[in-house]
Design an enzyme around this catalytic site. Structure first.
Site, PDB file in Angstrom:
ATOM      1  N   HIS A 184       0.915  -1.242  -0.090  1.00 52.46           N
ATOM      2  CA  HIS A 184      -0.081   0.074   0.091  1.00 52.46           C
ATOM      3  C   HIS A 184       0.881   1.115   0.029  1.00 52.46           C
ATOM      4  CE1 HIS A 184      -3.044  -2.708   2.358  1.00 52.46           C
ATOM      5  NE2 HIS A 184      -3.544  -2.398   1.101  1.00 52.46           N
TER       6      HIS A 184
ATOM      7  N   SER B 296      -0.087  -8.884   1.232  1.00 53.31           N
ATOM      8  CA  SER B 296      -1.486  -8.874   1.522  1.00 53.31           C
ATOM      9  C   SER B 296      -2.056  -8.517   2.874  1.00 53.31           C
ATOM     10  CB  SER B 296      -2.214 -10.035   0.726  1.00 53.31           C
ATOM     11  OG  SER B 296      -3.416 -10.195   1.072  1.00 53.31           O
TER      12      SER B 296
ATOM     13  N   GLN C 255      -9.071  -6.420 -10.949  1.00 53.63           N
ATOM     14  CA  GLN C 255      -9.842  -5.301 -10.399  1.00 53.63           C
ATOM     15  C   GLN C 255      -9.391  -4.161 -11.089  1.00 53.63           C
ATOM     16  OE1 GLN C 255     -10.674  -4.268  -6.102  1.00 53.63           O
ATOM     17  NE2 GLN C 255      -8.408  -3.471  -6.408  1.00 53.63           N
TER      18      GLN C 255
ATOM     19  N   GLN D  37     -18.672  -5.457  -1.545  1.00 60.19           N
ATOM     20  CA  GLN D  37     -17.758  -6.227  -2.584  1.00 60.19           C
ATOM     21  C   GLN D  37     -17.337  -7.622  -1.830  1.00 60.19           C
ATOM     22  OE1 GLN D  37     -14.555  -3.310  -2.547  1.00 60.19           O
ATOM     23  NE2 GLN D  37     -13.041  -4.881  -2.468  1.00 60.19           N
TER      24      GLN D  37
ATOM     25  N   ASP E  77      -4.200  -7.013  -7.652  1.00 59.38           N
ATOM     26  CA  ASP E  77      -5.461  -7.263  -7.944  1.00 59.38           C
ATOM     27  C   ASP E  77      -5.596  -6.849  -9.504  1.00 59.38           C
ATOM     28  OD1 ASP E  77      -6.721  -7.737  -5.258  1.00 59.38           O
ATOM     29  OD2 ASP E  77      -5.288  -6.166  -4.639  1.00 59.38           O
TER      30      ASP E  77
HETATM   31  P1  AMP Z   1      -6.522  -3.686  -0.324  1.00 60.93           P
HETATM   32  O1  AMP Z   1      -6.443  -2.890   0.761  1.00 60.93           O
HETATM   33  O2  AMP Z   1      -6.164  -5.009  -0.504  1.00 60.93           O
HETATM   34  O3  AMP Z   1      -7.973  -3.365  -1.099  1.00 60.93           O
HETATM   35  O4  AMP Z   1      -5.664  -2.987  -1.437  1.00 60.93           O
HETATM   36  C1  AMP Z   1      -5.496  -1.590  -1.786  1.00 60.93           C
HETATM   37  C2  AMP Z   1      -4.669  -1.368  -2.943  1.00 60.93           C
HETATM   38  O5  AMP Z   1      -3.223  -1.642  -2.856  1.00 60.93           O
HETATM   39  C3  AMP Z   1      -5.061  -2.132  -4.240  1.00 60.93           C
HETATM   40  O6  AMP Z   1      -5.055  -1.061  -5.410  1.00 60.93           O
HETATM   41  C4  AMP Z   1      -4.158  -3.435  -4.275  1.00 60.93           C
HETATM   42  O7  AMP Z   1      -4.088  -3.824  -5.661  1.00 60.93           O
HETATM   43  C5  AMP Z   1      -3.037  -2.607  -3.721  1.00 60.93           C
HETATM   44  N1  AMP Z   1      -2.041  -3.751  -3.165  1.00 60.93           N
HETATM   45  C6  AMP Z   1      -2.514  -4.755  -2.532  1.00 60.93           C
HETATM   46  N2  AMP Z   1      -1.446  -5.546  -2.171  1.00 60.93           N
HETATM   47  C7  AMP Z   1      -0.470  -4.930  -2.804  1.00 60.93           C
HETATM   48  C8  AMP Z   1       0.994  -5.408  -3.153  1.00 60.93           C
HETATM   49  N3  AMP Z   1       1.486  -6.488  -2.493  1.00 60.93           N
HETATM   50  N4  AMP Z   1       1.831  -4.450  -3.972  1.00 60.93           N
HETATM   51  C9  AMP Z   1       1.315  -3.634  -4.620  1.00 60.93           C
HETATM   52  N5  AMP Z   1      -0.008  -3.084  -4.291  1.00 60.93           N
HETATM   53  C10 AMP Z   1      -0.852  -3.676  -3.638  1.00 60.93           C
END
Ligand code: AMP
Length: 280
Positions: A37, A187, A155, A61, A152
């Protein structure tokens, strides 16, 4: 860092202080922040005068109530991380703020069937929920640049289609997946893995690499090897699929003349993990 909980207040602040003068970068998240993030925030900070991060666990979602209930919430630690990373604004809305008319009878989005295939097939309604929340966010936060993670993959394609359909003047930047040293994609859900689970989950990246490195073979054969590795580690597999990288049309075998992506979803320790790799 300024924290806004009300949509009206953040929109007004942007109108009064930022819009027309400075560029805005926006990073939507569901919290339990990790370096993946923060890497999106860093991309935004490099290119914009003001960077906004949101934390909102979007109920619409989640097709699985238990998954929603168990989604990690670490908001105080998240605020500290964002302060440290010099984020300008945190938007922390409530469900009522994001869905002023409630969460039923929501708008349906036509996104070229992207919501029904692959991840969408296993998570019915998921991408409609993503469209609903992203459309609302982009109404409240008129951002020039939007930063999302390739982690994602589908997405990003859904949101790109939403932006196009709704004529939203924002540019989507898809940022690379940050991984642990083991190769495991960072993640928020990794918090729920056991230590052994975390070590075992490194096999996901090994499978993706194996699929990438053996394009001279038959994909079905390579996939069987990966399935065996995953089974040995205790995974329950949902899918490992090969698809055209730009339209997600599923491919039965490698076709090196096309851009390809391999997409993965499976459960370990009761945690659903997804990953992907663009393979040529
Ligand atoms: P989330 O909080 O999981 O919904 O993710 C928020 C944003 O962070 C989304 O655009 C995800 O694709 C991105 N994101 C999640 N994990 C990673 C990662 N390991 N590397 C880069 N971006 C990420």
């Amino acid at each position: 860092m300024i924290i806004f909980k009300r949509a009206k207040e953040i929109t007004q602040y942007i109108d009064n202080h930022i819009l027309n003068k400075n560029s805005i970068g926006f990073v939507p998240t569901m919290g339990a922040l990790h370096n993946g993030h923060i890497s999106l925030l860093m991309q935004s900070k490099k290119a914009n005068d003001c960077s906004i991060v949101s934390i909102f666990v979007n109920p619409t979602q989640f097709n699985n109530l238990e998954d929603f209930a168990k989604y990690p919430n670490t908001v105080l630690a998240d605020i500290e991380k964002l302060e440290e990373a010099e984020c300008d604004i945190l938007f922390l809305p409530s469900v009522a703020e994001m869905y002023p008319n409630g969460t039923s009878n929501l708008q349906h989005y036509d996104i070229n069937n992207l919501d029904n295939i692959l991840e969408g097939e296993y998570r019915p309604g998921h991408y409609q929920g993503v469209c609903n929340v992203m459309h609302q966010f982009l109404k409240y936060i008129p951002t020039n640049n939007l930063y999302m993670g390739a982690k994602d993959y589908q997405q990003c394609m859904v949101v790109r289609q939403l932006i196009l359909n709704e004529n939203i003047p924002t540019k989507l930047h898809v940022c690379p997946t940050l991984r642990e040293d083991s190769g495991l994609a960072m993640s928020s859900r990794n918090i729920r893995l056991t230590e052994n689970g975390k070590a075992d989950a490194a096999i996901i990246y090994k499978c993706l690499q194996h699929i990438q490195q053996n394009q001279q073979d038959n994909f079905a054969t390579i996939k069987v090897t990966c399935e065996q590795w995953l089974l040995q580690k205790g995974f329950t597999l949902e899918y490992i699929m090969l698809a055209h990288a730009t339209n997600l049309q599923v491919l039965n075998n490698y076709n090196t003349a096309q851009p390809m992506v391999v997409l993965f979803a499976a459960w370990l320790d009761g945690v659903r993990l997804i990953d992907n790799m663009v393979i040529n």
